[in-house]
Design a protein around this motif. Structure first.
Motif, PDB file in Angstrom:
ATOM      1  N   VAL A  80      -5.358  -2.637   0.469  1.00 51.12           N
ATOM      2  CA  VAL A  80      -5.280  -3.020  -1.111  1.00 51.12           C
ATOM      3  C   VAL A  80      -5.888  -4.130  -1.550  1.00 51.12           C
ATOM      4  N   GLY A 122      -3.156   7.067  -2.690  1.00 47.18           N
ATOM      5  CA  GLY A 122      -2.631   6.625  -4.083  1.00 47.18           C
ATOM      6  C   GLY A 122      -3.166   5.248  -4.656  1.00 47.18           C
ATOM      7  N   GLY A 155      -6.684  -6.323   4.311  1.00 45.44           N
ATOM      8  CA  GLY A 155      -5.994  -5.048   4.267  1.00 45.44           C
ATOM      9  C   GLY A 155      -6.421  -4.151   3.162  1.00 45.44           C
ATOM     10  N   GLY A 192       0.870  -1.230   0.061  1.00 47.88           N
ATOM     11  CA  GLY A 192       0.058  -0.059  -0.033  1.00 47.88           C
ATOM     12  C   GLY A 192       0.784   1.307   0.075  1.00 47.88           C
TER      13      GLY A 192
HETATM   14  O1  KG4 Z   1      -5.647  -1.264   5.741  1.00 48.05           O
HETATM   15  P1  KG4 Z   1      -5.772   0.128   5.240  1.00 48.05           P
HETATM   16  O2  KG4 Z   1      -6.613   0.826   5.298  1.00 48.05           O
HETATM   17  O3  KG4 Z   1      -4.773   0.794   6.483  1.00 48.05           O
HETATM   18  C1  KG4 Z   1      -3.710   0.115   6.987  1.00 48.05           C
HETATM   19  O4  KG4 Z   1      -3.911  -0.414   7.956  1.00 48.05           O
HETATM   20  O5  KG4 Z   1      -2.586   0.623   6.521  1.00 48.05           O
HETATM   21  O6  KG4 Z   1      -4.824   0.033   3.873  1.00 48.05           O
HETATM   22  C2  KG4 Z   1      -4.558   1.514   3.431  1.00 48.05           C
HETATM   23  C3  KG4 Z   1      -3.934   1.335   2.399  1.00 48.05           C
HETATM   24  C4  KG4 Z   1      -3.485   2.660   1.474  1.00 48.05           C
HETATM   25  O7  KG4 Z   1      -2.049   2.398   1.079  1.00 48.05           O
HETATM   26  C5  KG4 Z   1      -4.064   2.515   0.155  1.00 48.05           C
HETATM   27  O8  KG4 Z   1      -3.340   3.273  -0.827  1.00 48.05           O
HETATM   28  C6  KG4 Z   1      -4.465   1.280  -0.155  1.00 48.05           C
HETATM   29  O9  KG4 Z   1      -4.688   0.456   1.065  1.00 48.05           O
HETATM   30  N1  KG4 Z   1      -5.715   0.866  -0.913  1.00 48.05           N
HETATM   31  C7  KG4 Z   1      -5.572   0.464  -2.201  1.00 48.05           C
HETATM   32  C8  KG4 Z   1      -6.930   0.588  -2.771  1.00 48.05           C
HETATM   33  N2  KG4 Z   1      -7.625   1.331  -1.637  1.00 48.05           N
HETATM   34  C9  KG4 Z   1      -6.871   1.227  -0.641  1.00 48.05           C
HETATM   35  N3  KG4 Z   1      -4.257   0.151  -2.807  1.00 48.05           N
HETATM   36  C10 KG4 Z   1      -4.785  -0.403  -4.115  1.00 48.05           C
HETATM   37  N4  KG4 Z   1      -5.945  -0.411  -4.768  1.00 48.05           N
HETATM   38  C11 KG4 Z   1      -7.011   0.456  -4.150  1.00 48.05           C
HETATM   39  N5  KG4 Z   1      -8.212   0.136  -4.439  1.00 48.05           N
END
Ligand code: KG4
Ligand code: ZN
Length: 397
Positions: free
Chosen positions: A330, A230, A328, A214
């Motif tokens: 991503v 992003g 997560g 991520g």
């Molecule tokens: O699990 P999360 O909400 O927070 C943490 O625990 O880190 O994950 C956030 C991450 C961010 O880096 C965001 O860019 C990524 O998830 N993310 C994505 C997408 N939606 C959120 N990465 C790729 N494609 C997506 N559609």
């Protein structure tokens, strides 16, 4: 069992209330309340999460979010409460380092009846420590005032449970999970492959040696001058290009990025090199057109997905996994969801793919409530004095 769960590990302030019943073979969750406030718009200006700001925002938002969740659950009863001086002082002391939250909490506690709940769950880690502490101190204050036990939850366990759950925003079920589970955890702070042979017992089988996936999405997006976070933005651009390429067979992508550690004999990942490769493309090409940005976003997403798939397939082959859970932020990624669904169906028909509903992919408190139920069933409660934030809390080592 009625659980009130609090999540503040990063940039979402979230509280959920569930009625949970059943056991590990079949657990049912009725969602009574689920309130969430994302700070994305605030952190956008900085191009990433700014910990001191996240902490301040959590402190400001926790009481309103709690009220919203209780109201939705029809558990909010306004009534003047007698508060023993001892409790008042203990709550004030717990929250003395969370400016604003101390007064707001004391005022709330003096004006509302203790709700009918059995326990309070809170994320203890991993995450940003200043942000985690706000949620933890708030949970401690509520537990003290309402005389309820606390369940400390590992955020990544929450992501796994969210992946294993089926249902809708009102009712979730975790049932007929075939063990062992391999979990691919892909978030802003983590990229790891974890094996769960039995419920709540974890072995680490692969992890990133540098950046989380991520984080790589977010950094590449920043290099392409796309807004934070992003991941969704890269995905949107790449998907748009795939859709137009489907109508244009002559389409080829002008960029080629590496697939780091693809052929290395381990389940570990590395994404720092990919980020550098994107930077080199930008240096070589100067300013990119919007079309070229889309093409680079697509190639980046392809490279990430190829590596994630190859390592996950290796993990599935090394174990006798019957379920692949992807958790997560991503796991919201459309390309990743599509590629994994197709390949699991085509090549691993003994494995069931468990991906969270989109609303449960990024951080939320419902996933904390799910994990808390499994912990509570085993009496994994924590003493207030023994509960602390651990930014690096690991599921397994
Ligand atoms: O699990 P999360 O909400 O927070 C943490 O625990 O880190 O994950 C956030 C991450 C961010 O880096 C965001 O860019 C990524 O998830 N993310 C994505 C997408 N939606 C959120 N990465 C790729 N494609 C997506 N559609
Ligand atoms: Zn997360």
């Amino acid at each position: 069992m009625r659980i009130l769960a609090i999540e503040t590990s990063c940039d979402e302030t979230a509280i959920a209330i569930v009625d949970a019943e059943g056991d590990e073979n079949e657990a049912r969750f009725r969602v009574l309340g689920n309130a969430l406030l994302s700070q994305i718009d605030i952190h956008k200006e900085y191009g990433g999460v700014f910990p001191a700001l996240a902490k301040r925002e959590h402190a400001k938002n926790l009481v309103p979010i709690l009220i919203a969740a209780l109201e939705e659950a029809e558990l909010l009863q306004e009534d003047t409460q007698e508060m023993p001086t001892e409790t008042h002082d203990a709550v004030a002391k717990l929250l003395e380092r969370e400016p604003g939250l101390d007064e707001a909490t004391l005022e709330f506690l003096k004006e509302t009846e203790p709700p009918e709940i059995d326990s309070i769950a809170v994320t203890a880690g991993p995450g940003l420590e200043p942000a985690l502490w706000v949620g933890i101190n708030f949970a401690k204050a509520l537990a003290l005032a309402w005389r309820k036990p606390i369940i400390a939850v590992n955020h990544m366990e929450g992501h796994i449970m969210a992946a294993l759950a089926h249902g809708d925003e009102r009712e979730l079920v975790i049932a007929q999970t075939k063990l062992p589970v391999v979990a691919l955890l892909v978030s802003g702070g983590h990229t790891e492959l974890v094996l769960m042979r039995d419920w709540l017992s974890y072995e680490l089988i692969g992890r990133t040696r540098d950046d989380a996936v991520g984080e790589a999405f977010d950094k590449v997006a920043r290099m392409l001058e796309l807004p934070y976070p992003g991941g969704p933005e890269i995905s949107r651009r790449a998907e748009a290009l795939r859709a137009s390429a489907a109508n244009n067979t002559a389409h080829t992508t002008p960029f080629k990025l590496p697939r780091p550690m693809l052929h290395e004999d381990s389940c570990d990942f590395s994404f720092a090199g990919l980020k550098t490769a994107v930077r080199n493309v930008l240096i070589a090409h100067g300013d990119l057109s919007e079309d070229d940005k889309g093409a680079l976003a697509q190639e980046f997403e392809n490279a990430v997905t190829d590596v994630l798939w190859k390592k996950t397939a290796r993990a599935l082959e090394q174990t006798d996994a019957r379920t692949l859970a992807i958790g997560g932020g991503v796991s919201a990624n459309t390309h990743l969801r599509r590629v994994f669904s197709e390949r699991i169906a085509a090549r691993h028909d003994q494995v069931t793919l468990a991906i969270p509903a989109r609303a449960l992919t990024t951080d939320n408190a419902l996933m904390i409530a799910l994990a808390a139920f499994y912990r509570a069933r085993r009496n994994h409660t924590t003493e207030v004095a023994a509960l602390f934030a651990n930014g690096n809390l690991a599921l397994a080592s």
